[in-house]
Design an enzyme around this catalytic site. Structure first.
Site, mmCIF file in Angstrom:
data_model
loop_
_atom_site.group_PDB
_atom_site.id
_atom_site.type_symbol
_atom_site.label_atom_id
_atom_site.label_comp_id
_atom_site.label_asym_id
_atom_site.label_seq_id
_atom_site.Cartn_x
_atom_site.Cartn_y
_atom_site.Cartn_z
ATOM 1 N N GLU A 137 -6.840 -9.334 2.287
ATOM 2 C CA GLU A 137 -5.444 -9.531 1.903
ATOM 3 C C GLU A 137 -4.635 -8.478 2.653
ATOM 4 O O GLU A 137 -4.952 -7.282 2.554
ATOM 5 C CB GLU A 137 -5.275 -9.354 0.387
ATOM 6 C CG GLU A 137 -3.842 -9.605 -0.003
ATOM 7 C CD GLU A 137 -3.541 -9.408 -1.476
ATOM 8 O OE1 GLU A 137 -4.473 -9.193 -2.271
ATOM 9 O OE2 GLU A 137 -2.353 -9.462 -1.810
ATOM 10 N N ARG A 190 -20.187 -4.061 -4.119
ATOM 11 C CA ARG A 190 -19.282 -3.385 -3.206
ATOM 12 C C ARG A 190 -19.782 -1.977 -2.914
ATOM 13 O O ARG A 190 -20.577 -1.415 -3.662
ATOM 14 C CB ARG A 190 -17.858 -3.349 -3.744
ATOM 15 C CG ARG A 190 -17.676 -2.644 -5.068
ATOM 16 C CD ARG A 190 -16.197 -2.490 -5.414
ATOM 17 N NE ARG A 190 -15.439 -3.721 -5.277
ATOM 18 C CZ ARG A 190 -14.293 -3.817 -4.574
ATOM 19 N NH1 ARG A 190 -13.764 -2.777 -3.983
ATOM 20 N NH2 ARG A 190 -13.653 -4.959 -4.503
ATOM 21 N N LYS A 195 -7.371 -0.164 -2.458
ATOM 22 C CA LYS A 195 -6.140 -0.098 -1.681
ATOM 23 C C LYS A 195 -4.984 0.421 -2.530
ATOM 24 O O LYS A 195 -4.112 1.117 -2.036
ATOM 25 C CB LYS A 195 -5.820 -1.478 -1.101
ATOM 26 C CG LYS A 195 -6.667 -1.777 0.122
ATOM 27 C CD LYS A 195 -6.278 -3.078 0.780
ATOM 28 C CE LYS A 195 -6.895 -4.246 0.065
ATOM 29 N NZ LYS A 195 -6.785 -5.506 0.818
HETATM 30 P P1 ATP Z 1 -9.640 -3.130 -2.762
HETATM 31 O O1 ATP Z 1 -10.431 -3.364 -4.016
HETATM 32 O O2 ATP Z 1 -10.077 -1.975 -1.953
HETATM 33 O O3 ATP Z 1 -8.181 -3.123 -2.978
HETATM 34 P P2 ATP Z 1 -9.819 -5.866 -2.070
HETATM 35 O O4 ATP Z 1 -11.086 -6.471 -2.506
HETATM 36 O O5 ATP Z 1 -8.616 -6.170 -2.849
HETATM 37 O O6 ATP Z 1 -10.025 -4.332 -1.824
HETATM 38 P P3 ATP Z 1 -9.504 -7.589 0.164
HETATM 39 O O7 ATP Z 1 -8.538 -7.455 1.261
HETATM 40 O O8 ATP Z 1 -9.349 -8.701 -0.787
HETATM 41 O O9 ATP Z 1 -9.513 -6.201 -0.569
HETATM 42 O O10 ATP Z 1 -10.978 -7.556 0.735
HETATM 43 C C1 ATP Z 1 -11.431 -8.302 1.823
HETATM 44 C C2 ATP Z 1 -12.911 -8.437 1.730
HETATM 45 O O11 ATP Z 1 -13.536 -7.159 1.723
HETATM 46 C C3 ATP Z 1 -13.299 -9.124 0.445
HETATM 47 O O12 ATP Z 1 -14.284 -10.086 0.716
HETATM 48 C C4 ATP Z 1 -13.831 -8.021 -0.424
HETATM 49 O O13 ATP Z 1 -14.785 -8.491 -1.313
HETATM 50 C C5 ATP Z 1 -14.404 -7.052 0.625
HETATM 51 N N1 ATP Z 1 -14.407 -5.681 0.112
HETATM 52 C C6 ATP Z 1 -13.367 -4.995 -0.396
HETATM 53 N N2 ATP Z 1 -13.752 -3.783 -0.826
HETATM 54 C C7 ATP Z 1 -15.085 -3.692 -0.581
HETATM 55 C C8 ATP Z 1 -16.081 -2.687 -0.799
HETATM 56 N N3 ATP Z 1 -15.776 -1.517 -1.354
HETATM 57 N N4 ATP Z 1 -17.340 -2.957 -0.415
HETATM 58 C C9 ATP Z 1 -17.654 -4.114 0.161
HETATM 59 N N5 ATP Z 1 -16.779 -5.101 0.394
HETATM 60 C C10 ATP Z 1 -15.503 -4.899 0.033
HETATM 61 MG MG MG Z 2 -8.916 -8.678 -3.053
#
Ligand code: ATP
Ligand code: MG
Length: 570
Positions: free
Chosen positions: A37, A262, A272
């Site tokens: 995102e 994760r 984020k």
């Molecule tokens: P955050 O929780 O850091 O705000 P998010 O999951 O909202 O991250 P996205 O932009 O939706 O961020 O993530 C893009 C991809 O990266 C998704 O498939 C998500 O599952 C993966 N991702 C995000 N954080 C992690 C992590 N700590 N370890 C592994 N994969 C991750």
């Molecule tokens: Mg997300």
């Protein structure tokens, strides 16, 4: 022990793909996607997902799409889209022409929603957000059906068309899936699939005033792109029934969602939202602050893509949440830089040394090895002269036991140069601070070896006063003062654990003249001090270095922790 001694970490997703290939589930295709995102910069957790998605695609001769999940215009920005593209490329992955946006599917998604309404599987609900929450029930109590749940298909179609046309104020109505308010899975209790938001979208501008929710947009985007394995993090496990439900209702192409744990790292934050808070509240200088676990921060700090990829391979992919020691990441970095970073001499806290018996105007160009790990890196010349600087910490007037470096009457080796012996100490009359040492050198020890075979206990780095380049060096420490703020029994805000000593600026450093033409991003090992990366703040007047990582190897400690925490060992 070095990294290659590890067996490849387990990866249960690889096994699933192998089984699917065997059963010909997707006609032998492997097609993954990385779906960020664009509401912030990527961090090392995303790197795990990128390496996994692009890595599996490459391994199985498949494809991986870069897809922006841009369905929430209030938080998203072009700046983030650009930074994400930069970071994925930098990590070494290539999405070729497959750069997609959920927003490109808005029209199709709208049609899917209309189809759901026509099937009697979605309805327009006039409850407020708060009412929807209250009607939802809890884990132990069933939810209550919305009074708008049984609107006719015609009325729903009419209202949805008018929602799109902008007839209703923001948040006044939603489109909801008609599933089961008594489902034990809260995600299945008539989730909202469209909401009214008047916000300018980075790509579609003001074209839309209704936006699909993540769960709805995501599964259909995967379906449209004919993804085979939709890999996401564990928190979406409870959303999988919904993912499957949407696709099943409309009987469209159906990828399979697979969840993995994760990445969590000690002494840092990985969400984020929290990273944005650190940036907005000026705890750090920006998204690329070298203390942050963002890929742009790590790049500025001097992390290499290879070190990050090795790390992601090492930690493996599991179904169980675990906390990875940040020292493992640093280990991967040292292992890489040790082979690639040219060596140089730099004095961070200078102490002046006059070599009394060295000819006044003489300058010698001495041979120095660029990288003992890589003969092809060759040699360079470093100038030596009567006045040099050494590290303050390399001298003690009154040396404690086991302190082997320079002290009055003691002889030490200057790296690549000579043996010197200290005779007198000059102090500031007022403060008593040591400001200068007087030494003699032994001309017979040129290159740093005594023909009579006598030994010295220490070898020290130095720079020639007449030839130095001044520099600023920024030293970094852990972002947080505790390993895991979510584990805090007092549940204090994570900002309470921000490490106020995470940045130390040394502004009077001196580096050897061979570093005259360095450019931002260049990485050196400053002998005995660690790895340092030229910062973009560098100007013609001022060289700025970031300390990437110290030389000290805490591998023994990591190994012990790994045995304790089977999460990323075998
Ligand atoms: P955050 O929780 O850091 O705000 P998010 O999951 O909202 O991250 P996205 O932009 O939706 O961020 O993530 C893009 C991809 O990266 C998704 O498939 C998500 O599952 C993966 N991702 C995000 N954080 C992690 C992590 N700590 N370890 C592994 N994969 C991750
Ligand atoms: Mg997300």
């Amino acid at each position: 022990m070095s990294v290659p001694d590890f067996k490849p970490a387990p990866n249960f997703i690889r096994n699933i793909i192998n089984e699917d290939l065997e059963s010909n589930k997707y006609q032998g295709r492997v097609h993954t996607r990385f779906p960020p995102e664009p509401n912030g910069y990527l961090h090392i957790g995303h790197a795990k997902s990128i390496c996994l998605n692009f890595g599996l695609a490459a391994e199985f001769n498949g494809l991986c799409n870069l897809r922006f999940d841009d369905t929430n215009p209030m938080k998203e920005d072009i700046e983030y889209i650009e930074s994400i593209k930069r970071d994925v490329k930098w990590l070494g992955f290539n999405w070729e022409d497959r750069e997609y946006y959920a927003s490109d599917y808005f029209e199709q998604l709208y049609q899917f929603a209309v189809d759901l309404i026509k099937l009697g599987k979605a309805y327009i609900c006039d409850l407020t957000a708060e009412e929807v929450r209250n009607f939802r029930g809890t884990l132990t109590e069933p939810g209550t059906e919305s009074p708008y749940r049984n609107r006719s298909i015609e009325e729903n179609l009419d209202l949805f068309t008018r929602m799109r046309a902008g007839e209703f104020p923001d948040a006044s109505r939603t489109l909801r899936a008609k599933i089961d308010m008594k489902s034990p899975n809260l995600n299945m209790r008539d989730p909202v699939i469209y909401r009214i938001v008047r916000a300018s979208h980075p790509r579609t501008g003001a074209k839309w005033c209704i936006y699909p929710m993540y769960d709805f947009a995501h599964c259909f985007s995967d379906s449209i792109e004919r993804i085979t394995h939709s890999i996401c993090t564990l928190e979406f496990e409870d959303h999988r029934p919904l993912y499957d439900w949407f696709l099943d209702q409309l009987n469209v192409y159906h990828p399979q969602q697979i969840e993995f744990a994760r990445l969590n790292l000690t002494y840092t934050v990985m969400s984020k939202r929290k990273l944005l808070e650190l940036v907005k509240k000026n705890y750090v200088t920006g998204w690329d602050d070298p203390r942050l676990p963002t890929l742009s921060g790590m790049r500025r700090r001097g992390y290499t893509p290879r070190a990050i990829r090795t790390f992601c391979e090492l930690i493996g992919v599991a179904k169980r949440e675990s906390m990875v020691d940040i020292a493992l990441l640093e280990y991967c970095l040292r292992d890489d830089l040790n082979k690639t970073a040219p060596r140089a001499m730099a004095v961070l806290n200078p102490l002046k040394v006059v070599i009394d018996n060295y000819p006044d105007d003489q300058v010698e160009e001495l041979d120095a090895i660029n990288n003992p790990e890589d003969e092809s890196a060759g040699k360079r010349k470093v100038p030596f002269s009567k006045v040099i600087y050494i590290e303050k910490d390399d001298f003690r007037e009154d040396p404690p036991r086991k302190y082997f470096r320079l002290a009055p009457g003691r002889e030490v080796r200057l790296r690549y140069a000579y043996f010197i012996t200290c005779h007198t100490v000059v102090k500031d009359e007022k403060t008593g601070e040591i400001v200068e040492l007087h030494c003699t050198y032994d001309p017979a020890t040129r290159g740093g070896w005594a023909p009579d075979g006598r030994k010295v206990q220490a070898t020290m780095h130095w720079v020639s006063a007449e030839h130095v380049i001044p520099a600023e060096v920024r030293l970094y420490d852990r972002l947080l003062t505790i390993e895991d703020p979510s584990d805090d029994p007092e549940k204090k805000d994570f900002l309470e654990y921000f490490n106020k000593n995470s940045l130390e600026v040394l502004s009077n450093c001196l580096v050897e003249p061979s570093l005259k033409n360095v450019k931002p991003g260049d990485i050196y090992q400053f002998e005995r001090q660690g790895y340092f990366c030229v910062d973009p703040d560098t100007t013609a007047e001022k060289l700025v270095f970031n300390r990437t990582v110290t030389l000290k190897d805490t591998w023994a400690k990591i190994e012990k922790n790994m045995q304790k925490n089977a999460g990323y060992s075998q």
